[in-house]
Motif scaffolding. Sequence first.
Motif, mmCIF file in Angstrom:
data_model
loop_
_atom_site.group_PDB
_atom_site.id
_atom_site.type_symbol
_atom_site.label_atom_id
_atom_site.label_comp_id
_atom_site.label_asym_id
_atom_site.label_seq_id
_atom_site.Cartn_x
_atom_site.Cartn_y
_atom_site.Cartn_z
ATOM 1 N N PRO A 235 3.559 117.936 48.581
ATOM 2 C CA PRO A 235 2.731 118.171 47.269
ATOM 3 C C PRO A 235 1.551 118.722 47.552
ATOM 4 C CG PRO A 235 2.682 115.757 48.364
ATOM 5 C CD PRO A 235 3.683 116.996 49.141
ATOM 6 N N ARG A 236 0.782 119.137 46.241
ATOM 7 C CA ARG A 236 -0.453 119.726 46.578
ATOM 8 C C ARG A 236 -1.416 118.697 46.786
ATOM 9 N NH1 ARG A 236 -3.497 123.554 41.707
ATOM 10 N NH2 ARG A 236 -5.228 124.179 43.085
ATOM 11 N N GLY A 237 -1.188 117.603 46.332
ATOM 12 C CA GLY A 237 -2.282 116.375 46.771
ATOM 13 C C GLY A 237 -1.384 115.519 47.781
ATOM 14 N N ASP A 238 -1.787 114.288 47.634
ATOM 15 C CA ASP A 238 -1.403 113.065 48.631
ATOM 16 C C ASP A 238 -0.147 112.726 48.164
ATOM 17 O OD1 ASP A 238 -1.256 110.216 49.692
ATOM 18 O OD2 ASP A 238 -2.462 111.267 50.792
ATOM 19 N N GLY A 239 0.605 112.754 49.279
ATOM 20 C CA GLY A 239 2.222 112.301 48.923
ATOM 21 C C GLY A 239 2.335 110.591 48.372
ATOM 22 N N TYR A 240 1.235 109.946 48.320
ATOM 23 C CA TYR A 240 1.205 108.655 47.902
ATOM 24 C C TYR A 240 0.420 108.450 46.621
ATOM 25 C CZ TYR A 240 2.176 106.821 52.576
ATOM 26 O OH TYR A 240 2.875 106.459 54.045
ATOM 27 N N ALA B 203 1.986 124.448 38.500
ATOM 28 C CA ALA B 203 2.726 124.149 39.547
ATOM 29 C C ALA B 203 3.636 124.998 40.015
ATOM 30 C CB ALA B 203 3.455 122.754 39.300
ATOM 31 N N GLN B 204 4.069 125.886 39.311
ATOM 32 C CA GLN B 204 5.109 126.846 39.253
ATOM 33 C C GLN B 204 4.409 128.029 40.120
ATOM 34 O OE1 GLN B 204 7.097 128.445 36.032
ATOM 35 N NE2 GLN B 204 7.688 130.563 37.426
ATOM 36 N N ASP B 205 3.034 128.370 39.673
ATOM 37 C CA ASP B 205 2.213 129.299 40.054
ATOM 38 C C ASP B 205 1.817 128.724 41.655
ATOM 39 O OD1 ASP B 205 0.648 131.646 40.154
ATOM 40 O OD2 ASP B 205 -0.959 130.467 40.336
ATOM 41 N N PRO C 121 -1.272 111.407 43.450
ATOM 42 C CA PRO C 121 -1.429 112.673 42.990
ATOM 43 C C PRO C 121 -2.695 112.966 42.408
ATOM 44 C CG PRO C 121 -0.429 111.638 41.238
ATOM 45 C CD PRO C 121 -0.173 110.535 42.461
ATOM 46 N N LYS C 122 -3.581 111.955 42.382
ATOM 47 C CA LYS C 122 -4.990 111.966 41.962
ATOM 48 C C LYS C 122 -5.099 112.931 40.573
ATOM 49 C CE LYS C 122 -7.310 110.853 46.194
ATOM 50 N NZ LYS C 122 -6.248 110.789 47.075
ATOM 51 N N THR C 123 -4.984 114.200 40.853
ATOM 52 C CA THR C 123 -4.955 115.028 39.356
ATOM 53 C C THR C 123 -3.559 115.700 39.560
ATOM 54 O OG1 THR C 123 -5.829 117.011 40.848
ATOM 55 C CG2 THR C 123 -7.391 115.732 39.831
ATOM 56 N N ILE C 124 -3.048 116.052 38.120
ATOM 57 C CA ILE C 124 -1.535 116.403 37.986
ATOM 58 C C ILE C 124 -1.958 117.761 37.184
ATOM 59 C CG2 ILE C 124 0.420 115.818 36.855
ATOM 60 C CD1 ILE C 124 -0.185 113.072 37.001
ATOM 61 N N MET C 125 -0.988 118.661 37.886
ATOM 62 C CA MET C 125 -1.171 120.163 37.533
ATOM 63 C C MET C 125 -0.078 119.944 36.135
ATOM 64 S SD MET C 125 -0.482 122.298 40.828
ATOM 65 C CE MET C 125 0.642 121.129 41.686
ATOM 66 N N SER C 126 -0.343 121.274 35.454
ATOM 67 C CA SER C 126 0.549 121.674 34.291
ATOM 68 C C SER C 126 1.958 121.978 34.981
ATOM 69 C CB SER C 126 0.245 122.532 33.308
ATOM 70 O OG SER C 126 -0.043 123.864 33.706
ATOM 71 N N PRO D 161 5.511 116.794 36.444
ATOM 72 C CA PRO D 161 5.194 118.071 35.883
ATOM 73 C C PRO D 161 5.464 119.165 37.356
ATOM 74 C CG PRO D 161 3.760 116.799 34.864
ATOM 75 C CD PRO D 161 4.441 115.851 35.704
ATOM 76 N N GLU D 162 4.972 118.529 38.510
ATOM 77 C CA GLU D 162 4.844 119.347 39.871
ATOM 78 C C GLU D 162 6.266 119.548 40.084
ATOM 79 O OE1 GLU D 162 2.367 119.392 43.957
ATOM 80 O OE2 GLU D 162 2.417 117.502 42.792
ATOM 81 N N ALA D 163 6.923 118.569 39.912
ATOM 82 C CA ALA D 163 8.517 118.799 40.406
ATOM 83 C C ALA D 163 9.034 119.868 39.605
ATOM 84 C CB ALA D 163 9.269 117.550 40.037
ATOM 85 N N ILE D 164 9.028 119.995 38.223
ATOM 86 C CA ILE D 164 9.580 121.170 37.379
ATOM 87 C C ILE D 164 9.003 122.379 37.799
ATOM 88 C CG2 ILE D 164 9.445 121.811 35.013
ATOM 89 C CD1 ILE D 164 9.322 118.847 33.908
#
Length: 310
Positions: free
Chosen positions: A124-129, A140-142, A131-136, A168-171
């Motif tokens: 993950p971009r953030g912490d695996g426990y 996330a694709q970029d 997310p703190k902030t969530i990307m669109s 969203p990160e998964a998608i």
Amino acid sequence: MTHRKLPHETNQLFLTDAGFETWLLFIKGFDMPCFAAYPLSRVADGRAAIEEYFKPIFDLARENNTGLVLDTNTWRANPDWGQELGHDLDHLRAVNEEAVTSAMNMRRDFGQGLNVLINGVIGPRGDGYDPKTIMSVEEAQDYHGFQVATFAKSGVDMVSALTITNIPEAIGVANAAAKAGMPCVISFTLETDGCLPTGERLGDAIAQVDARAKTKPAYFMINCAHPDHFVDIIPKDADWIKRIGGVRANASRMSHAELDCCETLDDGDPVELGEQYAALRQLLPNLKVFGGCCGTDHRHLSQICNSLAA
């Protein structure tokens, strides 16, 4: 490149690794800033430890007649974590490429006669426990497209996003994989209530990713939760349970908050964990990939194999 059958395309069971980072930290005593294992690939004792860790897993797969999903050492090798460690994109690109080469070399040296899949690991971009902030989805694709494209060029068989905390990160990862023409797997972190850290139920998360991704993931996985945390949320007849192809559970029943504060390794009960995996296989009809997460090691994998064989 020859297409190797992925777990969802065969009736074979597959082993994968366990708590690699916790093994390096607590058992081998490596200093791991940001809980990142990838820098160890560039030092001699780190490379030796990686082979020491993975060779017995090849042996277990051979002894139990399973395939092996062989992860690259790249869970933290993305731009944000790389920046924390002082590594730019050129350095990270080389690290990811070298990790694929290392996995291919292990497949050649240790994997004779086994169906070994090279799995490009995305964290993950953030912490695996948390997310703190969530990307669109687009962000996330970029963001994850950097690693996915590197893996695609390096010749992996598949890519997997592990310890993903939000939809969203998964998608975004799934869309990046679709753009690169790579089969992908999404593995969600679950909390003690069986929900994602962002609160969504697992079935809803799987349904949303399948509905919104440009290409559906090959299958989904559950990771970083003890079986007791999610066994009760698995319904008997829901369609979404057929999309779960793998489990990498924690040995510990601790919450993520408790694990974050833990200064000693909670390795749970390997025999009990093996029995719980056998029970999960009865609940999840397409469960093919078996491994571990925090606090697990070769003992747990061996017990999982014993229970499945029984």
